[in-house]
Design a protein around this motif. Structure first.
Motif, PDB file in Angstrom:
ATOM      1  N   TYR A 136       0.855  -1.181   0.000  1.00 39.03           N
ATOM      2  CA  TYR A 136       0.000   0.000   0.000  1.00 39.03           C
ATOM      3  C   TYR A 136       0.895   1.236   0.000  1.00 39.03           C
ATOM      4  O   TYR A 136       2.009   1.213   0.532  1.00 39.03           O
ATOM      5  N   LEU A 164      -4.592   6.300   1.991  1.00 38.08           N
ATOM      6  CA  LEU A 164      -3.898   5.042   1.805  1.00 38.08           C
ATOM      7  C   LEU A 164      -4.545   4.292   0.631  1.00 38.08           C
ATOM      8  O   LEU A 164      -5.772   4.214   0.536  1.00 38.08           O
ATOM      9  N   LEU A 220      -4.060   0.903  -2.392  1.00 43.85           N
ATOM     10  CA  LEU A 220      -3.342  -0.295  -2.811  1.00 43.85           C
ATOM     11  C   LEU A 220      -2.421   0.033  -3.983  1.00 43.85           C
ATOM     12  O   LEU A 220      -2.841   0.645  -4.961  1.00 43.85           O
ATOM     13  N   ARG A 241      -0.645  -6.155  -5.502  1.00 48.06           N
ATOM     14  CA  ARG A 241      -0.794  -7.375  -4.720  1.00 48.06           C
ATOM     15  C   ARG A 241      -0.124  -8.496  -5.497  1.00 48.06           C
ATOM     16  O   ARG A 241      -0.173  -8.509  -6.730  1.00 48.06           O
ATOM     17  N   SER A 289      -2.508 -10.913   4.277  1.00 50.91           N
ATOM     18  CA  SER A 289      -3.725 -11.488   4.836  1.00 50.91           C
ATOM     19  C   SER A 289      -3.787 -12.944   4.400  1.00 50.91           C
ATOM     20  O   SER A 289      -3.041 -13.370   3.518  1.00 50.91           O
ATOM     21  N   GLY A 290      -4.679 -13.695   5.031  1.00 51.07           N
ATOM     22  CA  GLY A 290      -4.899 -15.061   4.612  1.00 51.07           C
ATOM     23  C   GLY A 290      -5.722 -15.068   3.336  1.00 51.07           C
ATOM     24  O   GLY A 290      -6.097 -14.023   2.813  1.00 51.07           O
ATOM     25  N   LYS A 291      -6.030 -16.240   2.864  1.00 52.02           N
ATOM     26  CA  LYS A 291      -6.719 -16.351   1.593  1.00 52.02           C
ATOM     27  C   LYS A 291      -8.204 -16.614   1.728  1.00 52.02           C
ATOM     28  O   LYS A 291      -8.902 -16.780   0.737  1.00 52.02           O
ATOM     29  N   THR A 292      -8.703 -16.630   2.960  1.00 48.60           N
ATOM     30  CA  THR A 292     -10.139 -16.822   3.128  1.00 48.60           C
ATOM     31  C   THR A 292     -10.794 -15.472   3.377  1.00 48.60           C
ATOM     32  O   THR A 292     -10.125 -14.478   3.676  1.00 48.60           O
ATOM     33  N   SER A 293     -12.100 -15.460   3.292  1.00 49.09           N
ATOM     34  CA  SER A 293     -12.837 -14.207   3.488  1.00 49.09           C
ATOM     35  C   SER A 293     -12.787 -13.733   4.929  1.00 49.09           C
ATOM     36  O   SER A 293     -13.179 -12.619   5.220  1.00 49.09           O
ATOM     37  N   TYR A 294     -12.306 -14.589   5.841  1.00 55.13           N
ATOM     38  CA  TYR A 294     -12.354 -14.246   7.252  1.00 55.13           C
ATOM     39  C   TYR A 294     -11.001 -13.841   7.812  1.00 55.13           C
ATOM     40  O   TYR A 294     -10.843 -13.718   9.010  1.00 55.13           O
ATOM     41  N   ASP A 295     -10.026 -13.628   6.952  1.00 57.43           N
ATOM     42  CA  ASP A 295      -8.691 -13.291   7.443  1.00 57.43           C
ATOM     43  C   ASP A 295      -8.471 -11.792   7.470  1.00 57.43           C
ATOM     44  O   ASP A 295      -8.767 -11.087   6.512  1.00 57.43           O
ATOM     45  N   LYS A 296      -7.913 -11.297   8.560  1.00 55.82           N
ATOM     46  CA  LYS A 296      -7.669  -9.873   8.701  1.00 55.82           C
ATOM     47  C   LYS A 296      -6.397  -9.493   7.958  1.00 55.82           C
ATOM     48  O   LYS A 296      -5.545 -10.324   7.667  1.00 55.82           O
ATOM     49  N   VAL A 297      -6.290  -8.197   7.656  1.00 52.59           N
ATOM     50  CA  VAL A 297      -5.111  -7.673   6.990  1.00 52.59           C
ATOM     51  C   VAL A 297      -4.151  -7.147   8.061  1.00 52.59           C
ATOM     52  O   VAL A 297      -4.550  -6.396   8.954  1.00 52.59           O
ATOM     53  N   PHE A 301      -0.670  -5.038   8.690  1.00 46.82           N
ATOM     54  CA  PHE A 301       0.229  -4.082   8.058  1.00 46.82           C
ATOM     55  C   PHE A 301       1.579  -4.057   8.777  1.00 46.82           C
ATOM     56  O   PHE A 301       1.664  -4.261   9.993  1.00 46.82           O
ATOM     57  N   GLY A 302       2.607  -3.740   8.001  1.00 46.23           N
ATOM     58  CA  GLY A 302       3.910  -3.457   8.589  1.00 46.23           C
ATOM     59  C   GLY A 302       3.947  -2.011   9.067  1.00 46.23           C
ATOM     60  O   GLY A 302       3.000  -1.256   8.856  1.00 46.23           O
ATOM     61  N   TYR A 355      -9.549   0.328  11.212  1.00 43.34           N
ATOM     62  CA  TYR A 355      -8.145   0.232  11.616  1.00 43.34           C
ATOM     63  C   TYR A 355      -7.817   1.400  12.535  1.00 43.34           C
ATOM     64  O   TYR A 355      -8.349   2.501  12.396  1.00 43.34           O
ATOM     65  N   PRO A 391      -1.286   0.781  10.064  1.00 38.07           N
ATOM     66  CA  PRO A 391      -2.653   0.538  10.547  1.00 38.07           C
ATOM     67  C   PRO A 391      -2.762  -0.810  11.249  1.00 38.07           C
ATOM     68  O   PRO A 391      -2.167  -1.794  10.803  1.00 38.07           O
ATOM     69  N   GLN A 417     -14.736 -10.556  11.780  1.00 36.15           N
ATOM     70  CA  GLN A 417     -13.355 -10.821  12.218  1.00 36.15           C
ATOM     71  C   GLN A 417     -12.957  -9.693  13.151  1.00 36.15           C
ATOM     72  O   GLN A 417     -13.387  -8.542  12.970  1.00 36.15           O
ATOM     73  N   GLN A 448     -13.927  -9.487   1.351  1.00 34.79           N
ATOM     74  CA  GLN A 448     -12.586  -9.494   1.920  1.00 34.79           C
ATOM     75  C   GLN A 448     -11.529  -9.682   0.849  1.00 34.79           C
ATOM     76  O   GLN A 448     -10.442  -9.142   0.924  1.00 34.79           O
ATOM     77  N   GLN A 449     -11.844 -10.454  -0.173  1.00 29.79           N
ATOM     78  CA  GLN A 449     -10.850 -10.771  -1.178  1.00 29.79           C
ATOM     79  C   GLN A 449     -10.651  -9.663  -2.205  1.00 29.79           C
ATOM     80  O   GLN A 449      -9.712  -9.694  -2.977  1.00 29.79           O
TER      81      GLN A 449
END
Lengths: 110, 112
Positions: free
Chosen positions: A36, A44, A46, A49, A90-98, A100-101, B35, B43, B56, B97-98
């Motif tokens: 980002y 902010l 994107l 990816r 983030s993970g690859k499912t819809s339930y994974d949070k993002v 950040f560094g 965030y 964030p 989540q 999310q994706q």
């Protein structure tokens, strides 16, 4: 633990020089990786990816699973590249949070 | 389309008070994430809402709560404010999310 590290808080390069912003991550599994960017007084947004494998504004990033790195590179820096850059995963499912560094502030010197 | 909008832009509160921040997602988006960005840091994910439910949650105490309305807009509520809650609060929306997240301009909260 899921974590993103960016070892450089500040990075200065001269216009026309190559630039590399480092990003390392720890994640149990195969994450989605992102870069980002936040330009001065802008939101902010994107930049790219890894799954899309695009080159945006001349930037590319290669995922190295062995070194768990996702460094951002550009062969010739431009003044308009000066901004704050955040690596994220983030993970690859819809339930994974993002996650950040902490970000790297890039300054391109004219 | 104005994109993601947040209100207010700035807010000053005192310790112990409660605050509500608001977010309207980009047109066509149904997922809202919140965030917290402290000064000099990236964030940190608070929680995400989809179909009016918290889907989540990050590592934040129960003092942080939220809501999503049928029109997909969202609120972030913080109770019993602490000095450490001073930060920029960002809202991001996506179709799922994706999909790519689009960020709002943020609400800067100062707790005195």
């Amino acid at each position: 633990a899921q974590r993103v590290t960016q070892p450089e808080k500040l990075l200065s390069v001269f216009k026309g020089a190559p630039v590399e912003l480092k990003c390392n991550y720890s994640y149990s599994g195969s994450p989605e990786l992102f870069w980002y960017v936040q330009y001065s007084r802008q939101r902010l947004q994107l930049l790219l990816r890894h799954i899309s494998r695009e080159s945006i504004k001349g930037f590319t990033a290669d995922l190295n699973k062995g070194e768990t790195s996702f460094h951002l590179k550009k062969p010739f820096a431009q003044e308009e590249d000066s901004a704050m850059y955040y690596c994220a995963l983030s993970g690859k499912t819809s339930y994974d949070k993002v996650i950040f560094g902490p970000g790297t502030s890039l300054s391109v010197i004219p | 389309d104005a994109g993601v909008t947040q209100s207010p832009t700035h807010l000053i509160k005192t310790r112990g008070q409660q605050v509500t921040l608001r977010c309207s997602p980009k047109s066509g988006h149904d997922t809202v994430s919140w965030y917290q960005q402290a000064l000099g840091q990236g964030p940190q994910f608070i929680f995400q809402y989809y179909e009016e439910e918290e889907r989540q949650r990050g590592n934040f105490p129960d003092r942080f709560s939220g809501h999503q309305f049928p029109n997909y807009s969202s609120e972030l509520n913080v109770n019993a404010l602490l000095l450490g809650d001073s930060a920029l609060y960002l809202c991001a929306s996506s179709r799922d999310q994706q999909e790519t997240q689009y960020f709002g301009p943020g609400t800067r909260l100062l707790v005195l």
